[in-house]
Design an enzyme around this catalytic site. Structure first.
Site, PDB file in Angstrom:
ATOM      1  N   SER B  25       0.815  -1.207   0.000  1.00  0.00           N
ATOM      2  CA  SER B  25       0.000   0.000   0.000  1.00  0.00           C
ATOM      3  C   SER B  25       0.855   1.265   0.000  1.00  0.00           C
ATOM      4  O   SER B  25       1.843   1.371   0.726  1.00  0.00           O
ATOM      5  CB  SER B  25      -0.883  -0.004   1.252  1.00  0.00           C
ATOM      6  OG  SER B  25      -1.645   1.172   1.308  1.00  0.00           O
ATOM      7  N   CYS B 134      -1.345   3.751  12.379  1.00  0.00           N
ATOM      8  CA  CYS B 134      -1.845   5.119  12.511  1.00  0.00           C
ATOM      9  C   CYS B 134      -1.980   5.495  13.984  1.00  0.00           C
ATOM     10  O   CYS B 134      -2.254   4.655  14.826  1.00  0.00           O
ATOM     11  CB  CYS B 134      -3.205   5.238  11.866  1.00  0.00           C
ATOM     12  SG  CYS B 134      -3.278   4.576  10.218  1.00  0.00           S
ATOM     13  N   GLY B 248      11.514  -4.105   1.867  1.00  0.00           N
ATOM     14  CA  GLY B 248      12.751  -4.122   1.093  1.00  0.00           C
ATOM     15  C   GLY B 248      12.804  -5.171   0.004  1.00  0.00           C
ATOM     16  O   GLY B 248      13.878  -5.444  -0.536  1.00  0.00           O
TER      17      GLY B 248
HETATM   18  C1  FMN Z   1       5.718   6.424  -0.122  1.00  0.00           C
HETATM   19  C2  FMN Z   1       5.125   5.356   0.736  1.00  0.00           C
HETATM   20  C3  FMN Z   1       3.776   5.416   1.115  1.00  0.00           C
HETATM   21  C4  FMN Z   1       3.214   4.426   1.915  1.00  0.00           C
HETATM   22  N1  FMN Z   1       1.883   4.474   2.237  1.00  0.00           N
HETATM   23  C5  FMN Z   1       1.330   3.479   2.979  1.00  0.00           C
HETATM   24  C6  FMN Z   1      -0.075   3.441   3.263  1.00  0.00           C
HETATM   25  O1  FMN Z   1      -0.837   4.302   2.817  1.00  0.00           O
HETATM   26  N2  FMN Z   1      -0.570   2.435   4.031  1.00  0.00           N
HETATM   27  C7  FMN Z   1       0.236   1.453   4.513  1.00  0.00           C
HETATM   28  O2  FMN Z   1      -0.242   0.548   5.203  1.00  0.00           O
HETATM   29  N3  FMN Z   1       1.570   1.431   4.242  1.00  0.00           N
HETATM   30  C8  FMN Z   1       2.125   2.418   3.489  1.00  0.00           C
HETATM   31  N4  FMN Z   1       3.476   2.384   3.207  1.00  0.00           N
HETATM   32  C9  FMN Z   1       4.296   1.279   3.712  1.00  0.00           C
HETATM   33  C10 FMN Z   1       4.508   0.203   2.640  1.00  0.00           C
HETATM   34  O3  FMN Z   1       3.288  -0.352   2.251  1.00  0.00           O
HETATM   35  C11 FMN Z   1       5.450  -0.898   3.162  1.00  0.00           C
HETATM   36  O4  FMN Z   1       4.869  -1.500   4.293  1.00  0.00           O
HETATM   37  C12 FMN Z   1       6.818  -0.364   3.535  1.00  0.00           C
HETATM   38  O5  FMN Z   1       7.232   0.610   2.632  1.00  0.00           O
HETATM   39  C13 FMN Z   1       7.885  -1.457   3.609  1.00  0.00           C
HETATM   40  O6  FMN Z   1       8.042  -2.107   2.380  1.00  0.00           O
HETATM   41  P1  FMN Z   1       9.190  -1.706   1.304  1.00  0.00           P
HETATM   42  O7  FMN Z   1      10.473  -1.684   2.047  1.00  0.00           O
HETATM   43  O8  FMN Z   1       9.118  -2.787   0.270  1.00  0.00           O
HETATM   44  O9  FMN Z   1       8.809  -0.372   0.772  1.00  0.00           O
HETATM   45  C14 FMN Z   1       4.033   3.365   2.377  1.00  0.00           C
HETATM   46  C15 FMN Z   1       5.379   3.319   2.011  1.00  0.00           C
HETATM   47  C16 FMN Z   1       5.939   4.283   1.196  1.00  0.00           C
HETATM   48  C17 FMN Z   1       7.381   4.174   0.822  1.00  0.00           C
END
Ligand code: FMN
Ligand code: FAD
Ligand code: FAD
Ligand code: FMN
Ligand code: FES
Ligand code: FES
Lengths: 265, 307, 307, 265
Positions: B25, B134, B248
């Site tokens: 998300s 949140c 990641g």
């Molecule tokens: C720009 C951005 C916006 C995000 N918005 C949300 C969100 O609206 N809701 C949510 O549950 N997680 C949100 N996340 C968290 C990601 O869904 C994910 O859990 C987190 O980035 C770790 O995964 P990654 O390292 O693959 O990015 C957001 C992450 C990023 C980078």
């Protein structure tokens, strides 16, 4: 729409225009064929994961044989890596992205005003305006730190037959001072002008102020930090005028905006 | 034995996924943004940007900053709100034949419940992912996800509102993530997903100001992978419900590591920004891995870690 | 105003440091290993590898693995024990005119206390850094540092044993690090240092085994810097005692960011492995920054963040 | 002792010896002057922070004019980056580190036995033995995957006047099989030998078994993951024989050990 993601693009040429300014010519036919002036590409600078994110660069020129150019200044790690790229290297380049410049009305005169690396998209823009059969006056007012930074770029504009005027911070070429100070010198207030500008925020604010005063339409190309360049991360938000808590996104709604869409502060 | 086409299907509660590759998300917009790069209907599911009952403008800029092998974001949960999501965003995803999971967020337990009720019964929504990172405005802004009781209550409230499959998304900013996972399991979650971002900060030494207008932001990207993998492994051992691994993931190899650690599915986040096609590339890579290792089903991979 | 030689002196309790640049325990051996690269006497202090009462062999290999912009270690607190440290390691440091801080660890509160008693009264030891990330064997292996009460008790026990300045080193693997910081402040700590490593894990997708023999390990290096900086900023606002910033510091710029966030001093860890001269380079860089910014004292930099 | 940390070292030459094997010649006089065979250097592969850690490489050759060579196979990200290095690039190289080979007694015959990239330190070792005025038999038994991998290396040994015998996995050169199978063919059991070996663990275990049987002293060069290479991180631990919970450290106590100091399992 197909994008240039499937395989990296070959660097055809790498030029140093001054000590910290570089121009890369990259073979990317899908981008070259569809790009509009003012649009940008996202370039992956590192082969590893650090720096992690792609870097946005305006499309500086495109050619009929499928090449795309970017023009950039070395300001950090990503641009340092890109500056070290040589002919034959491969880069992952993704685009074209964003909303470019649009021409308000065909027969107003056009002033393109660029500062620093903001000059990059204006060469493509100039070519495109000329090719569109535009018959008004077309001038380019260009600001740079010094003569070394602007010499070869000015030639490129002149080569297209575009009249240029230069302002440099150190006075080593053209007007000694700000590019905004060239405006009323080269743009007759009695004529109708439209202004297309790209450069540092304070410079564009100065341009916008004059345009507001003169009632000239003006489009500005904005810069922000970008993670994705394609509307997915919502990281590139800037405030909308009148409601500071309402945002627009530079990568999708821009990078080119009407000056009235921007908060000037 | 040659494996022609390994079985990639996985299940989270009553939710059947054709494969375990989903989007995280907030990193995939509302899906449409990626339509020219990814075949949305080929993904296990598209998890959309977190939705609240009312639209939210998000935080002032700067909202993002790059860090070593990662990035911080303080988007501030900018979203179009439930009504515009249903009217403007969901139809596209339905047309694209995507399996849609809606990430939901709120300021209070009532908020979550009301939102789940509103989303319930809309065709084209296959599951809800509850973002409990949140702040609970009624409890002085402490995140729901940092307290097992609050986490359980949110889950129970959403459970009451809908019989859609519920995946509760956990924050890593806790002493013991297994305690939170158990609490939401007890609250009726069909699965848990983890990790959300690690709370971090960046400072500009020149201006001596925080880089982000919000001062702190969430760390994501390859930098956090070791923490995410550890937590997924711990939680997979602590609960019976399926675990979705996040954090990641940039390549099929990364995804496979999470599956080995015990994740039933995975979500790709920050990597979408670097290569919008990452999810499809991972899908192919997982399939190739199974073939090479003569596994006819993804089930053989999930939780296969030998310690 | 030209600043010729900015004043770099800082104080942690009664401990006077000529500058804020120290080494992080476990990344600088017993100091001697670095003698050909660094002028030990020029550093704020040398914090030596964690010492326990009895020698410890450490964990079986593999003990380390590289991760994105970081590394995981599961050294397992291998050390020569208090007696050999005093007999064989300390004399060298004294001869080198280094300010020595001994990092201490134990399995129980009694352990910590006994070790502090043993170290107390030895010339050449300027302070103790109490590593409370260790598991409390009497409480089922929960780390002392994850529970405010246990953290306070360890601090009180050490406080009783010695009047040496005590810096308590905090683990980041907690929901609210300020609660732990306040507890050790109440327990009599002269300062806190943070962060220790984030708990993480790596898996080899080929063998489907954990890379580390110990399964989990501690994440360090640039990857963790944003988390460390956030925690240092939070703790600096929560306690009155000085805070020592640790986590991913590789350059003077990194160090300066921690000082701006409120750290009175900093420790360089993983970066010592990449460039053994990092500490001295940072020392020069901080001094240059102060001159450029016309600050005559490091005190003007500490906590100067404008939010 | 001064080390080569203050500034990066220039790459003087970059050679590809086969598709995935490379040799870099680096200007590093401080290292060249003090290195002992069997010692290693830590090389920083990335200009950024990913991959983060330095990579250990045996010193393959040193020259009187201050150059040092490393010989390596591309197995991951670090070696891939190093393989892309070209003449004129700069690398941060740090060393010499560790405990190298020692000669037990001057007049025993010496067999150097190398497998794969374990051959790297043996060329330096061979030169050093010859220069020390050694008067016994000196042979090199070298194992490789195939002929392409070993051709030019074998020449280098022959050039020094060292007798070589080759074993390849695919039989494309020399003996088709394991290098250990060459031992009793080329090392007369009636003579006194000392064995100095570097290569994959299973190969060295095979060598050590034969040496134990024959009562030949044998030194082995070990590999582990290393973070620091200088005794600071304690990451490079390996068990001591007789007490599996007592450890020694490859970077400081080794990388070269007597075979009796190693747990063979
Ligand atoms: C720009 C951005 C916006 C995000 N918005 C949300 C969100 O609206 N809701 C949510 O549950 N997680 C949100 N996340 C968290 C990601 O869904 C994910 O859990 C987190 O980035 C770790 O995964 P990654 O390292 O693959 O990015 C957001 C992450 C990023 C980078
Ligand atoms: C739409 C768009 C078009 C652009 N076109 C050009 C161009 O044609 N030529 C050119 O030279 N530059 C252009 N830029 C700016 C360029 O993207 C940045 O200079 C580049 O990303 C810096 O990368 P770095 O790794 O070298 O710097 P970093 O090490 O990341 O940062 C160095 C400094 O640059 C600033 N910076 C980093 N990224 C951005 C960014 N996205 N926007 C603004 N400032 C940034 C940082 O705040 C920091 O102060 C454009 C930016 C945008 C958003
Ligand atoms: C004392 C010593 C001397 C060495 N000398 C040479 C040499 O002369 N020539 C040569 O080609 N190689 C040598 N090696 C091995 C070399 O260090 C690794 O191949 C290299 O670090 C791999 O880096 P990478 O980033 O390409 O691989 P990575 O992407 O880090 O890893 C790829 C694979 O290599 C393995 N690996 C990584 N680092 C090491 C390591 N330090 N030791 C063993 N395996 C590792 C990993 O487990 C993984 O399976 C030596 C190692 C040591 C400890
Ligand atoms: C190999 C290694 C060994 C460590 N050993 C100890 C230790 O004995 N005691 C301790 O308090 N911290 C130890 N640490 C943690 C560091 O002191 C430091 O808190 C942590 O690595 C974060 O800083 P860095 O990112 O700069 O490395 C160790 C870290 C590493 C990488
Ligand atoms: S850069 Fe990601 S939305 Fe604009
Ligand atoms: S590699 Fe660090 S102690 Fe050996």
């Amino acid at each position: 729409m197909e994008h240039s993601l499937t395989r990296p693009s070959e660097v055809i040429r790498s030029e140093a225009l001054g000590s910290d300014i570089f121009r890369l010519t990259i073979m990317a036919p899908q981008i070259a064929d569809t790009a509009q002036p003012g649009q940008f590409v996202m370039v992956q600078a590192a082969s590893g994961q650090d720096p992690l994110l792609r870097r946005p660069f305006s499309i500086h020129q495109v050619s009929g044989n499928g090449t795309v150019q970017i023009l950039f200044k070395v300001v950090g790690r990503g641009t340092r890596l890109l500056a070290a790229t040589t002919k034959g290297d491969f880069l992952s380049v993704f685009g074209p992205l964003g909303k470019g410049f649009t021409l308000a009305k065909q027969n107003k005169n056009i002033a393109m005003i660029g500062g620093g690396m903001g000059i990059a998209p204006l060469l493509f823009l100039g070519k495109w305006i000329l090719r569109s059969g535009f018959s008004g006056k077309l001038i380019a007012l260009l600001g740079a730190r010094n003569s070394a930074e602007i010499n070869s770029l000015q030639e490129d504009f002149n080569h297209l037959g575009i009249t240029t005027a230069i302002a440099t911070d150190d006075g080593s070429r053209g007007h000694h001072g700000l590019v905004t100070q060239l405006m009323l010198q080269h743009m007759d207030p009695g004529e109708e002008w439209q202004v297309l500008t790209c450069g540092p925020y304070p410079m564009m604010r100065g341009v916008a102020e004059i345009c507001q005063g003169m009632n000239w339409p003006c489009q500005v190309s904005m810069e922000t930090m970008m993670a994705c360049g394609m509307g997915a991360c919502l990281g590139c938000a800037i405030s909308k005028p009148n409601d500071l808590h309402s945002y627009q996104h530079v990568c999708k709604d821009g990078p080119v905006f009407a000056m009235s869409e921007i908060v000037w502060k | 034995m040659e494996i022609e086409k390994p079985n990639l299907r996985v299940k989270i509660g009553s939710l059947n996924l054709q494969n375990p590759v989903m989007t995280a998300s907030g990193t995939f917009g509302y899906g449409e943004e990626f339509a020219s790069y990814v075949n949305l209907h080929r993904l296990g599911a598209v998890v959309v940007k977190g939705i609240s009952m009312q639209p939210r403008p998000g935080n002032p800029p700067p909202r993002i900053v790059e860090t070593a092998c990662g990035m911080l974001n303080a988007i501030g949960l900018e979203n179009v709100g439930a009504e515009r999501f249903l009217a403007e965003k969901l139809p596209y995803l339905i047309k694209a034949n995507a399996t849609v999971i809606v990430n939901v967020l709120g300021d209070s337990i009532d908020d979550y419940q009301a939102l789940a009720e509103r989303l319930h019964g809309n065709d084209g929504i296959s599951a809800l992912e509850i973002n409990i990172s949140c702040p609970n405005v009624k409890k002085g802004g402490v995140a729901f996800g940092t307290n097992p009781e609050m986490a359980q209550k949110v889950t129970e409230a959403v459970r009451k509102a809908t019989d859609l499959p519920i995946i509760v998304k956990l924050t890593p900013n806790v002493t013991d993530i297994t305690a939170i996972a158990k609490a939401v399991e007890a609250g009726g979650a069909d699965g848990v997903s983890l990790i959300n971002t690690l709370l971090g900060m960046a400072i500009d030494s020149k201006t001596r100001r925080p880089v982000l207008a919000n001062v702190v932001g969430g760390l994501s990207g390859p930098a956090v992978k070791p923490v995410a993998l550890r937590m997924v492994w711990q939680v997979a051992q602590a609960v019976e419900i399926p675990v979705v691994g996040i954090g990641g993931i940039c390549s099929a190899e990364d995804a496979i590591e999470f599956l080995i650690a015990g994740a039933t599915a995975i979500e790709v986040g920050t990597a979408n920004f670097i290569n919008p096609r990452t999810t499809e590339d991972i899908l192919v890579g997982i399939s190739d891995y199974l073939k090479e290792n003569k596994m006819d089903s993804i089930q053989k991979l999930i939780g296969s870690l030998q310690t």
